[in-house]
Design a protein around this motif. Structure first.
Motif, short mmCIF file in Angstrom:
data_model
loop_
_atom_site.label_atom_id
_atom_site.label_comp_id
_atom_site.label_asym_id
_atom_site.label_seq_id
_atom_site.Cartn_x
_atom_site.Cartn_y
_atom_site.Cartn_z
N PRO A 64 0.82 -1.23 0.00
CA PRO A 64 0.00 0.00 0.00
C PRO A 64 0.84 1.26 0.00
CG PRO A 64 -0.03 -1.03 2.15
CD PRO A 64 0.70 -1.97 1.26
N GLY A 65 1.97 1.26 0.68
CA GLY A 65 2.81 2.46 0.74
C GLY A 65 3.38 2.81 -0.62
N ILE A 66 3.84 1.81 -1.36
CA ILE A 66 4.43 2.04 -2.70
C ILE A 66 3.36 2.54 -3.66
CG2 ILE A 66 5.55 0.91 -4.65
CD1 ILE A 66 6.83 -0.99 -2.59
N SER A 67 2.16 1.99 -3.61
CA SER A 67 1.10 2.41 -4.52
C SER A 67 0.68 3.86 -4.26
CB SER A 67 -0.11 1.49 -4.37
OG SER A 67 -0.63 1.58 -3.06
N LYS A 68 0.62 4.26 -2.98
CA LYS A 68 0.26 5.66 -2.67
C LYS A 68 1.30 6.63 -3.20
CE LYS A 68 -2.53 4.76 1.47
NZ LYS A 68 -2.60 4.92 2.95
N SER A 69 2.58 6.32 -2.96
CA SER A 69 3.64 7.22 -3.46
C SER A 69 3.64 7.26 -4.99
CB SER A 69 4.99 6.74 -2.95
OG SER A 69 5.25 5.41 -3.41
N TRP A 70 3.34 6.15 -5.62
CA TRP A 70 3.27 6.11 -7.10
C TRP A 70 2.14 6.99 -7.62
CZ3 TRP A 70 5.83 4.94 -11.26
CH2 TRP A 70 5.14 4.74 -12.46
N GLN A 71 1.00 6.96 -6.98
CA GLN A 71 -0.13 7.80 -7.38
C GLN A 71 0.18 9.28 -7.19
OE1 GLN A 71 -3.54 6.37 -5.27
NE2 GLN A 71 -3.63 4.42 -6.41
N ARG A 72 0.89 9.61 -6.12
CA ARG A 72 1.28 11.01 -5.91
C ARG A 72 2.20 11.49 -7.01
NH1 ARG A 72 3.02 10.37 0.35
NH2 ARG A 72 0.95 9.88 1.24
N LEU A 73 3.15 10.67 -7.39
CA LEU A 73 4.07 11.06 -8.47
C LEU A 73 3.34 11.24 -9.80
CD1 LEU A 73 7.10 8.72 -7.72
CD2 LEU A 73 7.11 11.20 -7.62
N VAL A 74 2.39 10.39 -10.08
CA VAL A 74 1.62 10.51 -11.33
C VAL A 74 0.82 11.80 -11.35
CG1 VAL A 74 -0.26 9.49 -12.67
CG2 VAL A 74 1.54 8.02 -11.75
N GLU A 75 0.15 12.14 -10.24
CA GLU A 75 -0.62 13.39 -10.17
C GLU A 75 0.27 14.61 -10.27
OE1 GLU A 75 -2.80 13.20 -6.59
OE2 GLU A 75 -4.18 11.59 -7.27
N ARG A 76 1.43 14.54 -9.63
CA ARG A 76 2.36 15.67 -9.68
C ARG A 76 2.87 15.87 -11.11
NH1 ARG A 76 7.96 16.03 -6.13
NH2 ARG A 76 8.51 18.16 -6.72
N HIS A 77 3.14 14.80 -11.80
CA HIS A 77 3.61 14.90 -13.19
C HIS A 77 2.54 15.50 -14.10
CE1 HIS A 77 5.84 13.92 -16.78
NE2 HIS A 77 4.77 13.28 -17.27
N LYS A 78 1.29 15.09 -13.89
CA LYS A 78 0.20 15.64 -14.70
C LYS A 78 0.03 17.13 -14.49
CE LYS A 78 -2.57 11.42 -15.09
NZ LYS A 78 -3.82 10.75 -14.70
N ASN A 79 0.18 17.58 -13.24
CA ASN A 79 0.02 19.00 -12.95
C ASN A 79 1.19 19.82 -13.49
OD1 ASN A 79 -2.39 18.51 -11.60
ND2 ASN A 79 -1.35 18.10 -9.66
N MET A 80 2.40 19.28 -13.47
CA MET A 80 3.58 20.03 -13.93
C MET A 80 3.62 20.15 -15.44
SD MET A 80 6.55 18.57 -11.41
CE MET A 80 7.83 19.48 -12.23
#
Length: 333
Positions: free
Chosen positions: A26-42
């Motif tokens: 669960p920890g790895i999946s949460k951090s992965w989702q954060r990185l994807v959202e951050r990339h989309k916003n940037m």
């Protein structure tokens, strides 16, 4: 279990991970989702940047990635089977040594012992190190078939057929295109002899410009005859000698060249009587070749006729042409 497969046509491929991996990590999946959202916003999508990112030059051929694997046969490692340790696999004897030992003792050992040797060969052949070194089981040698007399005869006939020079194929005759007489106008025009017009000189005329022409000083200077110094051409006799020639001193080489050569002394000069004949020359006998060369050559003299006053038969039968008769008449007749 996780499985790895290797073959000649592909690189190491791994089985896909299960989709419900989020329940395990669960920890790895949460951090992965954060990185994807951050990339989309940037990242901002712009039409111009996307248009510039497209390839303009088309490649000649489609790029096909090649597999760097060097295995001849597909190898599959399955983790479900019990794996032997590294020391156990290294402890297995070599495949070639086991095969040689089997061939040596197959007539002396019992079938059960031969089965044990086969089991060791199978384990050693399918070990990790044997697969990495790509050791293959031995193959039966195919005996070479020896030719019979009939096969050799057929082979010699085939070789003789190949040894013959190739015959060039007959080239077909090209059809000759004959032109019609209506189309021969250009050729007839080119066949006519060339007619060259002789240049005609225009009659000389005294123009009014020539009447009142006044020459310039340069033309008058050029028109004057050249004056030569006759004293340089005509010299009084005797001609005086150059004073440098009177005071010249000859060098050693000039004096050496000026002296006359000494005449060599021949054998005839040393004899008391130079006109005497040696005794060997008196005893000499001429060979057949020398006698043959000594004989005079016979020439057929075709310039002097036996009867110089005889008339040739062709001259007696000749008929004078009108031009010869015309030239034979005396002038003024």
């Amino acid at each position: 279990m996780h499985k790895v497969s290797k073959s000649t046509k592909c690189c190491p491929t791994f089985d896909k991970l299960p989709e419900n991996i989020t329940c395990f990590l669960p920890g790895i999946s949460k951090s992965w989702q954060r990185l994807v959202e951050r990339h989309k916003n940037m990242f901002t999508k712009r039409k111009r940047i996307l248009r510039m990112a497209q390839r303009t030059r088309h490649l000649r051929g489609e790029f096909i990635p090649k597999c760097p694997c060097k295995y001849k046969k597909p190898i599959e490692f399955v983790r479900e089977t019990p794996m032997r340790t590294r020391t156990e696999q290294l402890a297995l004897p070599g495949v070639r040594k086991l095969l040689l030992f089997k061939n040596r003792v197959k007539d002396f050992f019992e079938p059960l012992r031969i089965l044990g040797i086969n089991r060791l060969i199978r384990l050693s052949l399918f070990s990790v190190y044997s697969r990495l070194s790509n050791i293959q089981p031995p193959q039966k040698k195919i005996p070479i078939h020896k030719w019979d007399d009939t096969e050799w005869k057929n082979h010699t006939k085939y070789l003789q057929k190949l040894a013959k020079p190739k015959k060039e194929p007959k080239q077909p005759k090209l059809p000759v295109k004959k032109k019609k007489p209506e189309e021969m106008g250009r050729i007839k025009l080119l066949a006519l002899p060339k007619t060259r017009e002789e240049p005609t000189k225009e009659p000389w005329l005294l123009t009014p410009g020539m009447k009142f022409y006044k020459p310039t000083e340069r033309i008058l200077k050029i028109a004057q005859p050249k004056m030569f110094d006759e004293s340089a051409i005509i010299q009084s006799l005797p001609i005086p000698v150059n004073p440098a020639a009177l005071t010249h001193k000859a060098t050693k080489r000039t004096k050496e060249l000026a002296t006359a050569r000494e005449k060599g002394v021949a054998e005839s000069d040393l004899k008391e009587n130079p006109f005497s004949i040696s005794p060997n020359a008196l005893k000499a006998r001429a060979t057949a070749r020398i006698k043959e060369l000594a004989e005079p050559k016979e020439f057929d003299n075709a310039h002097i006729r036996e009867n110089p006053f005889a008339i040739s038969p062709a001259a007696l039968k000749a008929k004078a042409s009108p031009r010869i008769i015309e030239l034979a008449r005396p002038k003024g007749s």
